[in-house]
Design an enzyme around this catalytic site. Structure first.
Site, PDB file in Angstrom:
ATOM      1  N   TYR A 122      -8.978 -10.071   3.107  1.00 52.70           N
ATOM      2  CA  TYR A 122     -10.192  -9.343   3.528  1.00 52.70           C
ATOM      3  C   TYR A 122     -11.028  -8.849   2.347  1.00 52.70           C
ATOM      4  O   TYR A 122     -12.195  -8.500   2.505  1.00 52.70           O
ATOM      5  CB  TYR A 122      -9.858  -8.171   4.462  1.00 52.70           C
ATOM      6  CG  TYR A 122      -8.998  -7.066   3.855  1.00 52.70           C
ATOM      7  CD1 TYR A 122      -9.520  -6.160   2.938  1.00 52.70           C
ATOM      8  CD2 TYR A 122      -7.666  -6.935   4.204  1.00 52.70           C
ATOM      9  CE1 TYR A 122      -8.738  -5.163   2.379  1.00 52.70           C
ATOM     10  CE2 TYR A 122      -6.866  -5.937   3.664  1.00 52.70           C
ATOM     11  CZ  TYR A 122      -7.411  -5.058   2.746  1.00 52.70           C
ATOM     12  OH  TYR A 122      -6.627  -4.093   2.197  1.00 52.70           O
ATOM     13  N   GLU A 123     -10.428  -8.815   1.153  1.00 47.93           N
ATOM     14  CA  GLU A 123     -11.199  -8.360  -0.009  1.00 47.93           C
ATOM     15  C   GLU A 123     -12.246  -9.389  -0.428  1.00 47.93           C
ATOM     16  O   GLU A 123     -13.100  -9.097  -1.272  1.00 47.93           O
ATOM     17  CB  GLU A 123     -10.251  -8.037  -1.166  1.00 47.93           C
ATOM     18  CG  GLU A 123      -9.406  -6.792  -0.878  1.00 47.93           C
ATOM     19  CD  GLU A 123      -8.366  -6.496  -1.941  1.00 47.93           C
ATOM     20  OE1 GLU A 123      -8.747  -5.998  -3.005  1.00 47.93           O
ATOM     21  OE2 GLU A 123      -7.164  -6.770  -1.701  1.00 47.93           O
ATOM     22  N   MET A 153      -1.717  -6.705   7.031  1.00 42.98           N
ATOM     23  CA  MET A 153      -2.791  -7.572   6.540  1.00 42.98           C
ATOM     24  C   MET A 153      -2.382  -8.330   5.279  1.00 42.98           C
ATOM     25  O   MET A 153      -3.231  -8.686   4.460  1.00 42.98           O
ATOM     26  CB  MET A 153      -4.038  -6.725   6.258  1.00 42.98           C
ATOM     27  CG  MET A 153      -4.483  -5.881   7.437  1.00 42.98           C
ATOM     28  SD  MET A 153      -5.852  -4.803   7.011  1.00 42.98           S
ATOM     29  CE  MET A 153      -5.920  -3.730   8.463  1.00 42.98           C
ATOM     30  N   ALA A 156       3.129  -2.013   3.815  1.00 43.58           N
ATOM     31  CA  ALA A 156       2.972  -0.924   4.774  1.00 43.58           C
ATOM     32  C   ALA A 156       2.418  -1.578   6.034  1.00 43.58           C
ATOM     33  O   ALA A 156       1.526  -2.421   5.949  1.00 43.58           O
ATOM     34  CB  ALA A 156       1.988   0.099   4.232  1.00 43.58           C
ATOM     35  N   ASN A 202       2.387   3.762  10.254  1.00 41.51           N
ATOM     36  CA  ASN A 202       1.704   4.357  11.418  1.00 41.51           C
ATOM     37  C   ASN A 202       2.183   3.600  12.649  1.00 41.51           C
ATOM     38  O   ASN A 202       2.588   2.438  12.544  1.00 41.51           O
ATOM     39  CB  ASN A 202       0.186   4.226  11.269  1.00 41.51           C
ATOM     40  CG  ASN A 202      -0.265   2.791  11.045  1.00 41.51           C
ATOM     41  OD1 ASN A 202      -0.038   2.207   9.966  1.00 41.51           O
ATOM     42  ND2 ASN A 202      -0.850   2.205  12.041  1.00 41.51           N
ATOM     43  N   SER A 256       0.822  -1.217   0.000  1.00 35.81           N
ATOM     44  CA  SER A 256       0.000   0.000   0.000  1.00 35.81           C
ATOM     45  C   SER A 256       0.852   1.261   0.000  1.00 35.81           C
ATOM     46  O   SER A 256       1.731   1.420   0.849  1.00 35.81           O
ATOM     47  CB  SER A 256      -0.890   0.045   1.243  1.00 35.81           C
ATOM     48  OG  SER A 256      -1.751  -1.049   1.276  1.00 35.81           O
ATOM     49  N   HIS A 316      -5.770  -8.906  -0.924  1.00 38.25           N
ATOM     50  CA  HIS A 316      -5.727  -9.327   0.475  1.00 38.25           C
ATOM     51  C   HIS A 316      -6.892 -10.259   0.761  1.00 38.25           C
ATOM     52  O   HIS A 316      -7.938 -10.169   0.106  1.00 38.25           O
ATOM     53  CB  HIS A 316      -5.830  -8.104   1.401  1.00 38.25           C
ATOM     54  CG  HIS A 316      -4.833  -7.027   1.102  1.00 38.25           C
ATOM     55  ND1 HIS A 316      -4.979  -6.171   0.031  1.00 38.25           N
ATOM     56  CD2 HIS A 316      -3.681  -6.673   1.723  1.00 38.25           C
ATOM     57  CE1 HIS A 316      -3.950  -5.330   0.007  1.00 38.25           C
ATOM     58  NE2 HIS A 316      -3.143  -5.613   1.014  1.00 38.25           N
TER      59      HIS A 316
HETATM   60  N1  HPA Z   1      -2.510  -2.545  11.375  1.00 34.59           N
HETATM   61  C1  HPA Z   1      -2.731  -3.491  10.428  1.00 34.59           C
HETATM   62  N2  HPA Z   1      -2.380  -3.342   9.166  1.00 34.59           N
HETATM   63  C2  HPA Z   1      -1.764  -2.206   8.805  1.00 34.59           C
HETATM   64  C3  HPA Z   1      -1.505  -1.187   9.735  1.00 34.59           C
HETATM   65  C4  HPA Z   1      -1.897  -1.370  11.081  1.00 34.59           C
HETATM   66  O1  HPA Z   1      -1.693  -0.513  11.959  1.00 34.59           O
HETATM   67  N3  HPA Z   1      -0.872  -0.192   9.062  1.00 34.59           N
HETATM   68  C5  HPA Z   1      -0.765  -0.616   7.767  1.00 34.59           C
HETATM   69  N4  HPA Z   1      -1.305  -1.837   7.611  1.00 34.59           N
END
Ligand code: HPA
Length: 280
Positions: free
Chosen positions: A88-89, A217, A116, A241, A33, A86
């Protein structure tokens, strides 16, 4: 029983790709991502929409273009997946990992996986890179494993050792390159969850206690499939993040934040991957 793609499906997808280019990539790169920028650097690029490859799952989320870009990077023939799908899609785990089987069939021996991820480790900051040394495949541990179902011995063994899933030589090379480029790189354990929910603070504290350093994920099922097929795997997380570990925190997690961090992460990720390609 759900339908599980077989060698026949992989071969049909590979044939479509071979029709579009005679390039024989030995290395493939999966861009996570917000990290799709690296694909723009591919030279003599032939781009194939996932829609035009039989059986390929199609990305449904922003930040995942859904193209296979074949060409040269640092003089190496490469296949770059600009976007992934993914679990989840809504795809089965076998569909999610089908592109890895197809890349193997095309002759790819080395797979570079990027993602990411949320930073669990308290020393990690947004924009940091982490070399994946090992993973906890929470999705796989819950029984959603791409190797579930009949095993095709032509593809790999029924019971797969996972003690060395992330290739030692590639890890050493990535660390050397990062050091030479002056890019700090942590090392640690990636935790793969199903998503699409971000974690609760209690889950974050649990994953941290359990030994996780980044959380995301994707990736773990791709690693399992690649390792099963005898590919060497290099995995790199970009911290998009930092995980929220208290319910009264002022911050919230969002996909926008993940994509924005891509601007910070892409140049670093790109420099490391280019450096690795130069040495392969
Ligand atoms: N949690 C899960 N998946 C992610 C996150 C997260 O904080 N950041 C990017 N993908």
């Amino acid at each position: 029983m759900e339908t599980i793609p077989t060698r026949q499906h992989f071969a049909e997808a590979a044939a479509a790709i071979r029709q579009a280019t005679s390039l024989q990539p030995k290395i493939a790169i999966v861009l996570g991502s917000g990290l799709s920028g690296l694909a723009d650097a591919v030279q003599q690029a032939v781009s194939i929409d996932y829609r035009d490859i039989p059986h390929f799952p199609i990305s449904t989320i922003p930040g995942h273009q859904g193209r296979l870009v074949l060409g040269e990077l640092e003089g190496q023939p490469v296949a770059v997946m600009q976007g992934r799908t993914h679990y989840y899609e809504g795809y089965s785990i076998h569909q999610v990992t089908l592109p890895i089987r197809v890349l193997r069939l095309l002759g790819v021996e080395t797979l570079i996986l990027t993602n990411a991820a949320g930073g669990l480790n308290k020393n990690f900051h947004t924009g940091d890179l982490m070399l994946i040394v090992d993973h906890v495949n929470m999705v796989g541990m819950a029984g959603i494993n791409p190797l579930r179902g009949p095993n095709d011995p032509e593809l790999g063994p029924r019971f797969l050792d996972m003690s060395k899933a992330y290739d030692r030589g590639l890890r050493q090379l990535a660390l050397q390159v990062a050091a030479a480029e002056g890019i700090p790189m942590h090392q640690g354990v990636y935790v793969g969850l199903a998503g699409p929910t971000f974690e609760t603070p209690a889950e974050i504290r649990f994953l941290r206690l359990m030994g996780g350093d980044t959380v995301g994920m994707s990736t773990t099922s791709e690693t399992v499939t690649a390792h099963h097929g005898g590919m060497r795997v290099l995995g790199i997380s970009g911290v998009s993040n930092v995980a929220i570990d208290q319910v009264d925190s002022q911050s919230e997690a969002s996909h926008e934040e993940v994509l924005e961090a891509g601007a910070l992460l892409t140049p670093r990720m790109t420099a490391v991957i280019r450096g690795v390609l130069r040495q392969l």
